[in-house]
Scaffold this motif. Structure first.
Motif, short mmCIF file in Angstrom:
data_model
loop_
_atom_site.label_atom_id
_atom_site.label_comp_id
_atom_site.label_asym_id
_atom_site.label_seq_id
_atom_site.Cartn_x
_atom_site.Cartn_y
_atom_site.Cartn_z
N ALA A 47 0.82 -1.21 0.00
CA ALA A 47 0.00 0.00 0.00
C ALA A 47 0.86 1.26 0.00
O ALA A 47 0.50 2.27 -0.61
N THR A 48 2.01 1.21 0.68
CA THR A 48 2.89 2.37 0.71
C THR A 48 3.41 2.68 -0.69
O THR A 48 3.47 3.83 -1.11
N MET A 49 3.77 1.62 -1.44
CA MET A 49 4.24 1.84 -2.80
C MET A 49 3.12 2.46 -3.64
O MET A 49 3.37 3.34 -4.46
N GLY A 50 1.89 2.00 -3.42
CA GLY A 50 0.77 2.58 -4.14
C GLY A 50 0.62 4.07 -3.85
O GLY A 50 0.50 4.89 -4.75
N GLU A 51 0.65 4.40 -2.56
CA GLU A 51 0.51 5.81 -2.17
C GLU A 51 1.68 6.63 -2.70
O GLU A 51 1.52 7.76 -3.15
N LEU A 52 2.86 6.04 -2.68
CA LEU A 52 4.05 6.76 -3.13
C LEU A 52 3.95 7.14 -4.61
O LEU A 52 4.29 8.25 -5.01
N ILE A 83 -1.22 4.66 8.23
CA ILE A 83 0.19 4.41 8.50
C ILE A 83 0.99 4.55 7.21
O ILE A 83 2.08 5.14 7.18
N CYS A 84 0.42 4.02 6.12
CA CYS A 84 1.15 4.06 4.85
C CYS A 84 1.34 5.49 4.36
O CYS A 84 2.38 5.83 3.80
N ALA A 114 1.77 7.99 6.25
CA ALA A 114 2.90 8.49 7.05
C ALA A 114 4.21 7.88 6.59
O ALA A 114 5.25 8.55 6.58
N LEU A 115 4.16 6.60 6.18
CA LEU A 115 5.40 5.94 5.75
C LEU A 115 5.97 6.59 4.50
O LEU A 115 7.19 6.66 4.33
N VAL A 116 5.10 7.09 3.63
CA VAL A 116 5.59 7.77 2.43
C VAL A 116 6.37 9.02 2.82
O VAL A 116 7.45 9.28 2.31
N VAL A 117 5.84 9.75 3.79
CA VAL A 117 6.55 10.93 4.27
C VAL A 117 7.85 10.52 4.93
O VAL A 117 8.91 11.09 4.68
N PHE A 118 7.74 9.47 5.77
CA PHE A 118 8.92 8.95 6.46
C PHE A 118 10.02 8.60 5.46
O PHE A 118 11.18 8.90 5.66
#
Ligand SMILES: Nc1ncnc2c1ncn2[C@@H]1O[C@H](COP(=O)(O)OP(=O)(O)OP(=O)(O)O)[C@@H](O)[C@H]1O
Ligand SMILES: [Mg+2]
Lengths: 512, 314
Positions: free
Chosen positions: B27-32, B234-235, B237-241
């Motif tokens: 999901a993080t890759m998707g958001e990114l 969370i994801c 936030a992980l993109v920002v992280f």
């Protein structure tokens, strides 16, 4: 000599924005190897016409032919494929990418590879055309001059045969502008055709073969450059005679502000101030000459309250300054005309009224926490009328204005009482006429002189020696963060000032 | 203290970390991808729910597991189409549209669930992905156990690699990075801003949905409400992280998963008898916020993130 082939023909292009006719049946032809200058006042419709040609805007009427073929409207991809390249007035570059990446963008099929050949071609082009810039540098870190070279390389990389340059020299130092002209001469020698937009008539006289003049969206004249002169062009642009204001010498008043031995740290390649001492006197225009990037920005920030000196001090009306911020500076009667009108001067999505009261809404246009919009609007209307800001009305978002008209609003705001004290006592004018047309320049300069005659202290920062020498009562030169002694009006020639700007005189003054 | 060390060196701990990280990575890759193209996709939470639901339902209806993954992806892309149509050509507020999509997607999932299983009290189970048996690797002493993971986990890592490769090695990635920074530059080079942004949001939403499907098809083998449980946020936030960089975002997902796995295990130690369990539940979030503050100070936000682009306007 037989006439060269026609490479571009714009036929009766019209474009409206709401009630405003930005282009009204404009026709224009361009021949192979020719430089045509497109002239006109701020808001005359030059950028709009070029945006139509390049496909950013869709024209309401009219046709475009490139190399005899009709050009699909509203499609930059088609324009690029037809050999049209554009250097935008506000560069269209992605700051997070490298030079090479910006150039390659959109030139390959999306899943292809092949950086090697691209790099070679870019390197060859930058050698051939004298456009030195490192292909792997990040664009966000480049100077404006370098960014412009990237924009030109972008067009050349796609084998553009027609190059549009929208006010390419507005942000360049005189040296960079010279280098640009050398590049353009090489390009036209190779058969490229150029449309060149500029407000600087001496540049137009030097580089263009023909001039086409727009006024209020219409072509009002087309002349061969060798058959005209600057005065005639200026008259054609504004539709009447124009005389540049000249300030007469006047006795100066008391020192309002003293910058006393101020130093600031270097910022990367940009030098900080080196023990600069400068007096700003009432009723005097102090000119600060120098190639930009030599510490002028640091000095302007200190005076405007955006930065504090690392050492040295500031005195205001003989009192040392302790707390210092933009708000305090404003309250103390210091008005700013910032160098970068888009980022420091205005908020693009605010309308003219909101932008007009941006600095004073709390002190002058509100009572007990409530905005007095009626007064604010009256103020904005007064500026629009008094300073000839061309716009549909005070509720227009300021980003829709042409650059010149934006600058007139800022000027009006600064002069018509940027502070609580109604009229400012000190005006900090940083490149106040950058990007303005000849008429607007004359107007802004006459307003600065009028302010001086009312007893205001004016600090004029400019790269244009003609402007500095024409307006200033006393001239200082900045070079590498050092400030020259002050030279009274008429005691220096341009070549002498040039030596100071190059930094040579500092060395000899130091040695003596 | 030695208990924590014991936990940290155990292979089962790391197996759990990788398992917990997998849906986050997807999901993080998707958001990114969405954010790199300049669109903040707050539909992520709901799209994960839809992915979890449709993937599970498809398998329960008899599709093979990979068929379930494909259905989840398709459903996610459909919501991505909705999200991107509203935010890109119409230029509506990305926050409002995103939250709207999240509400719509999660309630659509609930509604469909009730419609299809009106009488059920406990949701039916499916046969989930099994850990892959990889010839030499599985025989290794410690790594064999830690890396005993399902095909979907391996796919998550492959997706992270593919996203990084696409972003930095292909002209498409170049265009994506540019369109999130300055869409005018992209248009001036003859590319379609709308096409790139919509494409990024649709593909990114598909990945988010697969991240959701991981929960039902690889982790819990069943669907229940609230199972996504804030993972979407969370994801974001992980993109920002990760500073909008796939490699760092991947590390962030693993780090968060490690905190999560650690807190579960800490609850079972004697510390767990002394401290309230809510404290342990909060631990990964507290640590993540701290890490976020440290890491994202110098991150470079895509300059045109959340800025709609309208051709022909200044
Ligand atoms: N997208 C737009 N929407 C609304 N009005 C616009 C738009 N673009 C331009 N205009 C208006 O059209 C007129 C012509 O603008 P244009 O930018 O073409 O002027 P210009 O000749 O390039 O001026 P300058 O020398 O200041 O750059 C201006 O009055 C401007 O406010
Ligand atoms: Mg213009």
């Amino acid at each position: 000599m037989p006439e060269a082939e026609i490479v571009l023909r714009l036929d009766r292009i019209s474009k409206r924005f709401g009630a405003l006719k930005a282009n009204d049946a404009v026709s224009l032809t361009l021949r192979r190897g020719e430089v045509v200058a497109l002239l006109g006042e701020n808001g005359a419709g030059k950028t709009t016409l070029m945006n139509v040609l390049f496909g950013h805007y869709l024209a309401d009427a009219g046709t475009i032919e490139v190399f005899g073929q009709p050009l699909a409207p509203g499609n930059p991809r088609a324009a690029l494929a037809a050999g049209v390249g554009m250097v935008h007035q506000h560069f269209a570059l992605a700051g997070n990418l490298t030079v090479l990446e910006n150039i390659r963008l959109g030139t390959e099929r999306l899943w292809a590879r092949g950086v090697g050949a691209a790099r070679e071609k870019v390197e060859r082009l930058s050698r051939d055309f004298g456009l030195s810039v490192h292909p792997d540098a990040r664009v966000g870190r480049l100077s404006v001059g370098e960014r412009q070279r990237v924009e030109i390389l972008k067009a050349l990389y796609r084998d553009a045969r027609i190059l549009i340059l929208d006010e390419p020299t507005a942000v360049l130092t005189p040296q960079e502008a010279e280098a640009l002209f050398a590049t353009l001469r090489r390009a036209t020698g190779l058969g490229l055709s150029v449309i060149f937009i500029s407000h600087k008539l001496h540049e137009v006289m030097a580089i263009a073969d023909r001039c086409v003049v727009l006024r209020h969206g219409r072509v009002v004249g087309a002349v061969d450059t060798h058959a005209t002169d600057r005065g005639a062009l200026a008259a054609l642009m504004v539709g009447g005679e124009l005389s540049l204001p000249r300030a007469e010498a006047r006795a100066a008043g008391a020192v309002l502000m003293r910058v006393d031995g101020v130093s600031t740290p270097d910022r990367g390649a940009v030098p900080g101030l080196k023990a600069v001492t400068l007096d700003l006197r009432a009723g005097q225009i102090t000119g600060l000459a120098g190639v930009s990037g030599n510490g002028q920005a640091a000095l302007a920030e200190i005076i405007g309250g955006l930065a504090r000196p690392a050492s040295g001090r500031l005195t205001l009306r003989d009192r040392p300054v302790r707390d210092w911020s933009p708000g305090i500076a404003l309250a103390q009667g210091i008005a700013r005309i910032p160098e970068d009108r888009h980022h420091q001067g205005t908020i693009g999505d605010f309308d003219l009224t909101e932008n007009a009261v941006l600095e004073t809404y709390r002190s002058r246009f509100s009572r007990r926490g409530w905005m007095n919009w009626r007064a604010a609007r009256r103020f904005a209307e007064a500026i629009i009328k008094g300073y000839d800001v061309r716009c549909p009305g005070p509720e227009t978002r300021i980003r829709l204005l042409s650059g010149g008209n934006m600058q007139k609003l800022i000027l009006g705001r600064a002069l018509a009482g940027g502070s609580i004290r109604e009229a400012p006592e000190i005006i900090l004018a940083n490149q106040p006429v950058r990007g303005l047309d000849v008429g607007a320049i004359a107007y802004v300069q006459s307003q600065l002189i009028a302010a001086r005659d009312r007893g205001t202290a004016v600090l004029l920062i400019s790269e244009d020696l003609d402007e500095i020498m024409g307006l200033s009562d006393i001239i200082h030169v900045m070079s590498q963060g050092r400030l020259s002694p002050g030279f009274a009006r008429g005691t220096m020639t341009a070549p002498e000032l040039g030596l100071w700007m190059a930094g040579q005189k500092f060395e000899s003054a130091h040695a003596a | 203290m030695s208990e924590i060390v014991d936990i940290l060196i155990s292979a089962s701990f790391w197996a759990a970390v990788i398992r917990i990280a997998s849906p986050l990575i997807l999901a993080t890759m998707g958001e990114l991808i969405c954010e790199r193209a300049g669109v903040l996709n707050l539909g992520i939470e709901g799209i994960m729910v839809i992915g979890a639901f449709t993937g599970w339902m498809a398998v329960w209806q008899g599709l093979p597991l990979w068929g379930g993954v494909a259905v989840a992806m398709g459903a996610g892309m459909l919501f991505g189409l909705l999200q991107s149509t509203l935010t890109v050509p119409f230029g509506l507020s990305q926050h409002v549209v995103g939250l709207g999509v999240t509400l719509l997607a999660s309630s659509t999932a609930s509604f469909a669930y009730r419609l299809m299983l009106p009488e059920v009290t406990s949701p039916p189970k499916i046969e989930p992905f099994r850990p892959l048996d990889i010839p030499l690797l599985s025989a290794l002493p410690w790594a064999g156990e830690a890396l005993s993971q399902t095909a979907l986990t391996w796919a998550a890592f492959a997706v992270a690699g593919a996203v990084a490769w696409t972003l930095y090695r292909t002209p498409l990635g170049l265009a994506l990075r540019a369109v999130g920074e300055n869409p005018a530059a992209v248009e001036a080079q003859g590319l379609s801003v709308t096409g790139l942004r919509m494409g990024a949001v649709i593909v990114g939403s598909g990945l988010m949905a697969v991240g959701g499907a991981f929960l039902t098809l690889s982790a819990f083998s069943s669907f229940f409400f609230g199972m996504v449980n804030g993972r979407g946020w969370i994801c974001v936030a992980l993109v920002v992280f990760g500073g909008w960089k796939p490699g760092k975002a991947l590390l962030g997902a693993i780090l968060f998963a490690a905190f999560d796995a650690l807190q579960i295990r800490l609850q079972q130690t004697e510390l767990g008898a002394v401290l309230p369990y809510q404290l342990f539940l909060a631990l990964p979030f507290i640590l993540s916020i701290l890490a976020l503050i440290l890491m994202s100070r110098r991150a470079e936000v895509p300059a045109a993130l959340m800025v709609p682009y309208n051709k022909g306007e200044r």
